[in-house]
Design a protein around this motif. Structure first.
Motif, PDB file in Angstrom:
ATOM      1  N   ARG A 166      56.723 -26.172  12.125  1.00 48.10           N
ATOM      2  CA  ARG A 166      57.790 -26.226  10.839  1.00 48.10           C
ATOM      3  C   ARG A 166      58.240 -24.978  11.129  1.00 48.10           C
ATOM      4  O   ARG A 166      59.459 -24.211  10.439  1.00 48.10           O
ATOM      5  N   TRP A 210      62.226 -24.191   9.813  1.00 48.29           N
ATOM      6  CA  TRP A 210      62.782 -23.215   8.831  1.00 48.29           C
ATOM      7  C   TRP A 210      63.921 -22.402   9.651  1.00 48.29           C
ATOM      8  O   TRP A 210      64.324 -21.628   8.394  1.00 48.29           O
ATOM      9  N   SER A 230      63.962 -18.858   7.797  1.00 45.78           N
ATOM     10  CA  SER A 230      63.509 -18.171   6.641  1.00 45.78           C
ATOM     11  C   SER A 230      62.204 -18.860   6.690  1.00 45.78           C
ATOM     12  O   SER A 230      61.160 -18.165   5.656  1.00 45.78           O
ATOM     13  N   SER A 231      61.578 -18.631   7.381  1.00 45.05           N
ATOM     14  CA  SER A 231      59.990 -19.145   7.341  1.00 45.05           C
ATOM     15  C   SER A 231      59.432 -17.084   7.773  1.00 45.05           C
ATOM     16  O   SER A 231      58.167 -17.274   7.393  1.00 45.05           O
TER      17      SER A 231
END
Length: 308
Positions: free
Chosen positions: A100, A104, A107-108
């Motif tokens: 993930r 992303w 922005s994660s």
């Protein structure tokens, strides 16, 4: 230190208290920082003082993130695997979080502080993936400012409510402590039950590395799904003949594979957590012969006579 003492200490030196509290939490210690931020916000006399406390919180958070970033950059997947082993629930495998994170990107890091568990894992992943230091610091600082700013701002806006709650807790400290202990015990009990339930769910046939080597030399040849994170694959290279797969995209990985043909799932997770999850998911989708590799990637290397 009780709530009243914490309030007096914050009134004397809120900047130092918030800095230390946030630093300890972001390093990974079980020291909650949000209550301190709420209290500090409610006690701030002027917006300028609130700004100083916010700056201290952001600085502490970024310093802790830089420490994890450096460890990830230096030791790579070993840091991530260590964090995964510390998890009460082994099913929350770091490779899934890593996938993930890669999806992303920067922005994660901005939202990491708002996601339990991800806050500690994201910085070493960024280091292991060689994210640029400048971009990392900016994203980590923005995320920390949002996280700490919301808590401080809520304390500032709701100062009367926060102060009333503090007085109530101070008057009923014994009951409050009992409730806190009961809630902590309930949370721990739930996590341990999840662990127990996972182990029961993991009671399905595995395949040993030796059996897999024999199966790959015969027919029908099994499809090996490599569920390791991108960091480890980048460090050690792909497994010859295996297909790289993500937990969130298993359908894509096995889309052209007959449902009656054998599949082996492989990960680098404690207790083969990721491989077991993937195997159960595939069996629920109708694949009739799916087995996780016992011992995962480390056992596979050992069977080949290589060092992990």
């Amino acid at each position: 230190m009780d709530i009243a003492e914490l309030g007096h200490t914050l009134q004397r030196d809120a900047v130092a208290v918030v800095f230390v509290n946030v630093l300890l939490q972001q390093v990974g210690l079980p020291v909650p920082a949000v209550p301190t931020l709420l209290l500090a916000g409610s006690l701030a006399a002027l917006p300028g003082q609130l700004g100083k406390v916010l700056a201290a919180a952001v600085l502490a958070s970024v310093l802790a993130d830089l420490l994890w970033y450096a460890l990830g950059r230096r030791f790579g997947y070993r840091v991530l695997a260590g964090l995964c082993k510390l998890s009460i629930n082994p099913a929350s495998c770091v490779s899934q979080t890593e996938a993930r994170f890669i999806r992303w990107g920067l922005s994660s890091l901005v939202v990491a502080k708002f996601v339990p568990g991800f806050s500690t894992v994201a910085p070493p992943i960024a280091g292991a993936l060689r994210m640029s230091l400048g971009g990392f610091v900016v994203a980590a600082a923005v995320g920390a400012a949002l996280w700490a700013g919301l808590a401080l701002g809520a304390g500032w806006v709701l100062r009367d409510t926060v102060q009333a709650a503090i007085l109530a807790l101070d008057r009923h400290a014994g009951r409050a402590a009992l409730v806190a202990v009961l809630l902590a015990g309930a949370w721990l009990g739930w996590k341990l039950w999840q662990k127990h339930r996972f182990r029961r769910a993991g009671d399905l046939p595995h395949i040993t590395p030796a059996e897999l080597i024999d199966a790959l030399a015969g027919e029908p040849r099994p499809l090996v799904l490599d569920l390791r994170g991108a960091t480890l694959i980048a460090e050690t290279g792909p497994i010859v003949g295996a297909r790289v797969a993500e937990h969130d995209a298993l359908d894509h990985a096995v889309g052209d594979w007959p449902r009656h043909q054998p599949i082996v799932t492989l990960c680098a997770c404690p207790e083969d957590a990721g491989a077991i999850q993937a195997a159960r998911q595939l069996m629920e989708q109708g694949y009739t012969s799916v087995r996780p590799l016992r011992g995962g990637y480390a056992a596979w290397l050992a069977a080949l006579g290589e060092r992990p």
